[in-house]
Design a protein around this motif. Structure first.
Motif, PDB file in Angstrom:
ATOM      1  N   UNK A 108       0.735  -1.497   0.574  1.00 38.55           N
ATOM      2  CA  UNK A 108      -0.192  -0.014  -0.249  1.00 38.55           C
ATOM      3  C   UNK A 108       0.875   1.250  -0.294  1.00 38.55           C
ATOM      4  N   UNK A 109       1.593   0.654   0.942  1.00 34.81           N
ATOM      5  CA  UNK A 109       2.612   2.336   1.096  1.00 34.81           C
ATOM      6  C   UNK A 109       3.214   2.868  -0.686  1.00 34.81           C
ATOM      7  N   UNK A 110       2.879   1.431  -1.567  1.00 34.85           N
ATOM      8  CA  UNK A 110       4.218   1.880  -2.830  1.00 34.85           C
ATOM      9  C   UNK A 110       3.233   2.214  -3.769  1.00 34.85           C
ATOM     10  N   UNK A 111       1.896   1.625  -3.402  1.00 32.05           N
ATOM     11  CA  UNK A 111       0.826   2.370  -4.337  1.00 32.05           C
ATOM     12  C   UNK A 111       1.006   4.178  -4.857  1.00 32.05           C
ATOM     13  N   UNK A 112       0.369   3.913  -6.363  1.00 29.02           N
ATOM     14  CA  UNK A 112       0.769   5.280  -6.516  1.00 29.02           C
ATOM     15  C   UNK A 112      -1.280   5.533  -6.924  1.00 29.02           C
ATOM     16  N   UNK A 113      -1.421   6.742  -6.377  1.00 28.82           N
ATOM     17  CA  UNK A 113      -2.711   7.582  -6.191  1.00 28.82           C
ATOM     18  C   UNK A 113      -3.349   7.663  -7.313  1.00 28.82           C
ATOM     19  N   UNK A 114      -4.722   7.910  -7.643  1.00 25.42           N
ATOM     20  CA  UNK A 114      -4.938   7.872  -9.002  1.00 25.42           C
ATOM     21  C   UNK A 114      -4.530   9.131  -8.868  1.00 25.42           C
ATOM     22  N   UNK A 115      -4.474  10.279  -8.928  1.00 24.63           N
ATOM     23  CA  UNK A 115      -4.445  11.888  -8.945  1.00 24.63           C
ATOM     24  C   UNK A 115      -3.256  11.981  -9.667  1.00 24.63           C
ATOM     25  N   UNK A 116      -2.200  11.189  -9.604  1.00 25.27           N
ATOM     26  CA  UNK A 116      -0.495  10.777 -10.407  1.00 25.27           C
ATOM     27  C   UNK A 116      -0.503  10.513 -11.428  1.00 25.27           C
ATOM     28  N   UNK A 254      -5.433   3.992  -1.471  1.00 21.08           N
ATOM     29  CA  UNK A 254      -6.515   4.831  -0.828  1.00 21.08           C
ATOM     30  C   UNK A 254      -8.034   4.125  -0.880  1.00 21.08           C
ATOM     31  N   UNK A 255      -8.154   5.105   0.725  1.00 19.63           N
ATOM     32  CA  UNK A 255     -10.438   4.572   1.006  1.00 19.63           C
ATOM     33  C   UNK A 255     -10.729   5.247   0.002  1.00 19.63           C
ATOM     34  N   UNK A 256     -11.684   4.344  -0.975  1.00 16.63           N
ATOM     35  CA  UNK A 256     -12.701   4.726  -2.569  1.00 16.63           C
ATOM     36  C   UNK A 256     -13.982   3.880  -1.954  1.00 16.63           C
ATOM     37  N   UNK A 257     -15.034   3.852  -3.192  1.00 18.17           N
ATOM     38  CA  UNK A 257     -16.254   3.452  -3.375  1.00 18.17           C
ATOM     39  C   UNK A 257     -15.800   2.459  -4.598  1.00 18.17           C
ATOM     40  N   UNK A 269     -14.526   4.806  -7.364  1.00 22.66           N
ATOM     41  CA  UNK A 269     -14.587   5.959  -7.001  1.00 22.66           C
ATOM     42  C   UNK A 269     -12.832   5.805  -6.078  1.00 22.66           C
ATOM     43  N   UNK A 270     -11.966   6.579  -6.754  1.00 24.14           N
ATOM     44  CA  UNK A 270     -10.908   7.073  -6.145  1.00 24.14           C
ATOM     45  C   UNK A 270     -11.026   8.977  -5.656  1.00 24.14           C
ATOM     46  N   UNK A 271     -10.188   8.887  -4.140  1.00 22.26           N
ATOM     47  CA  UNK A 271     -10.770  10.499  -4.047  1.00 22.26           C
ATOM     48  C   UNK A 271      -9.213  11.037  -3.660  1.00 22.26           C
ATOM     49  N   UNK A 272      -9.464  12.107  -3.248  1.00 21.50           N
ATOM     50  CA  UNK A 272      -8.979  13.121  -3.111  1.00 21.50           C
ATOM     51  C   UNK A 272      -9.027  13.412  -1.527  1.00 21.50           C
ATOM     52  N   UNK A 273      -7.805  13.319  -0.440  1.00 21.63           N
ATOM     53  CA  UNK A 273      -8.832  13.698   1.350  1.00 21.63           C
ATOM     54  C   UNK A 273      -7.219  14.368   1.472  1.00 21.63           C
ATOM     55  N   UNK A 274      -8.329  15.966   2.299  1.00 17.48           N
ATOM     56  CA  UNK A 274      -7.305  16.364   2.199  1.00 17.48           C
ATOM     57  C   UNK A 274      -7.767  17.097   3.341  1.00 17.48           C
ATOM     58  N   UNK A 275      -7.370  18.052   4.591  1.00 18.87           N
ATOM     59  CA  UNK A 275      -7.911  18.857   5.377  1.00 18.87           C
ATOM     60  C   UNK A 275      -9.277  19.041   6.251  1.00 18.87           C
ATOM     61  N   UNK A 276      -9.800  17.075   6.042  1.00 20.33           N
ATOM     62  CA  UNK A 276     -10.589  16.172   6.173  1.00 20.33           C
ATOM     63  C   UNK A 276     -11.851  16.597   5.409  1.00 20.33           C
ATOM     64  N   UNK A 277     -11.578  16.923   4.306  1.00 21.99           N
ATOM     65  CA  UNK A 277     -12.854  16.956   2.965  1.00 21.99           C
ATOM     66  C   UNK A 277     -12.221  16.455   1.915  1.00 21.99           C
ATOM     67  N   UNK A 278     -12.825  16.363   0.924  1.00 26.76           N
ATOM     68  CA  UNK A 278     -12.411  15.472  -0.593  1.00 26.76           C
ATOM     69  C   UNK A 278     -12.405  16.798  -1.640  1.00 26.76           C
ATOM     70  N   UNK A 279     -11.734  17.041  -1.874  1.00 30.26           N
ATOM     71  CA  UNK A 279     -11.132  17.713  -2.795  1.00 30.26           C
ATOM     72  C   UNK A 279     -11.320  17.512  -4.072  1.00 30.26           C
ATOM     73  N   UNK A 280     -11.065  16.210  -4.655  1.00 30.26           N
ATOM     74  CA  UNK A 280     -11.312  15.056  -6.055  1.00 30.26           C
ATOM     75  C   UNK A 280     -11.437  14.247  -5.844  1.00 30.26           C
ATOM     76  N   UNK A 281     -12.304  13.499  -6.481  1.00 25.95           N
ATOM     77  CA  UNK A 281     -13.032  12.552  -6.877  1.00 25.95           C
ATOM     78  C   UNK A 281     -12.905  11.889  -8.180  1.00 25.95           C
ATOM     79  N   UNK A 282     -12.367  11.151  -8.205  1.00 27.51           N
ATOM     80  CA  UNK A 282     -11.960  10.014  -9.630  1.00 27.51           C
ATOM     81  C   UNK A 282     -13.457   8.482 -10.210  1.00 27.51           C
TER      82      UNK A 282
END
Length: 313
Positions: A108-116, A254-257, A269-282
């Motif tokens: 998991x630590x070596x995973x590449x995020x959807x955003x990247x 990362x956590x998604x749906x 659905x993959x997401x980016x979470x920052x400061x307790x809110x969702x900033x991006x949904x893919x």
């Protein structure tokens, strides 16, 4: 030793590197199926090479895989029905949301995020190769340069340019799974309840939603990019009837749906979470591509019977 023995030994040595080769190809291509094809092509090239003359098999295979991926990227535009656009979502890697053992934590630590992966899609093929091989897999520029038919200095400049674009375009993200899960649970609960204001509260004011319904639908109403918390919340409520079959999963670490009703997978659905809110949904809602992901989407979203082993156990 017979020729068969030599081939078996070579196959075992290749298998030792398959995981890294698949990781390289996936980061280069953003497609799980194409990544597998690239790894298979690297194996074929190895069988035609003088393996005994290869000093560093892992390094050789990595650069060969990179070259195969570079060729695929350069010809991708002629092979796809439509060019990439801002609605494209790369293939997600979906896994059940179960407690991870130490080995899985490393994965998991070596995973590449959807955003990247989305940002990597915006790079030119040569920039992507230089960045992926050097910055993500520590391949020296002297080894990358021959693949690109450039000097090491020119290859370094390519990677530097790509690095600046990646840093400028990749959104900040909270990597803590617990905090991610709380945000996604709040999003899912609000969706199921049809609570518009609760949805808005869990979304960043400038949230961006990207929906990829497939090449045939790209550019139509079902493939879209939506911006702004209230607009995205309204979009989420439009599909709230599907929330009942959605479950939390791991999407690229990362956590998604994943939404997989009885008649087959509907979306991931993959997401980016920052400061307790969702900033991006893919959201990937391309039925053909979801089917190619195999049973992972359906299995990941359904609760396992008590005592059943996690995937891979």
């Amino acid at each position: 030793m017979t020729g068969t023995d030599d081939q078996d030994t070579l196959a075992r040595r290749f298998e030792e590197h398959r995981g890294q080769l698949r990781a390289v190809a996936y980061r280069m291509l953003g497609s799980l199926a194409e990544a597998e094809d690239a790894v298979q092509e690297a194996w074929l090239k190895l069988t035609r090479a003088d393996a005994a003359a290869i000093d560093n098999l892992g390094g050789w295979l990595t650069t060969v895989t990179g070259r195969v991926c570079l060729d695929l990227l350069r010809t991708r535009g002629t092979r796809r029905e439509q060019p990439m656009d801002e609605t494209f979502v790369p293939d997600p890697v979906v896994r059940p949301l179960t407690p991870l053992d130490p080995e899985e934590e490393v994965v998991r630590a070596d995973s590449v995020g959807i955003a990247l992966l989305v940002v990597l899609e915006t790079l030119r093929p040569d920039e992507r190769l230089a960045f992926v091989l050097h910055d993500l897999f520590a391949v020296p520029f002297d080894d990358i340069a021959p693949v690109l038919e450039r000097s090491a200095a020119s290859t370094r400049q390519l990677a530097s340019r790509a690095r600046r674009r990646v840093r400028g375009a990749t959104p900040p993200a909270d990597t803590d799974l617990g905090r991610q899960q709380r945000v996604l649970e709040a999003f899912l609960a609000a969706s199921r309840a049809g609570d518009f204001e609760a949805l808005v509260a869990v979304l960043h004011p400038d949230v961006v939603l990207r929906v990829d319904a497939g090449a045939l639908a790209r550019g139509a109403a079902v493939s879209k990019v939506v911006r702004g918390a209230r607009t995205v919340a309204a979009q989420a409520l439009t599909f709230s009837r599907f929330a009942g079959t959605a479950r939390l999963v791991l999407v690229n670490g990362a956590i998604g749906l994943a939404n997989a009703p009885a008649d087959g997978p509907a979306s991931v659905m993959g997401v980016t979470v920052a400061d307790g809110r969702i900033t991006h949904l893919y959201i990937l809602a391309d039925g053909d591509r979801l089917k190619q992901l195999g049973p992972a989407v359906g299995e990941a979203e359904r609760p396992r019977p008590s005592g059943a082993p996690a995937a891979g156990q």
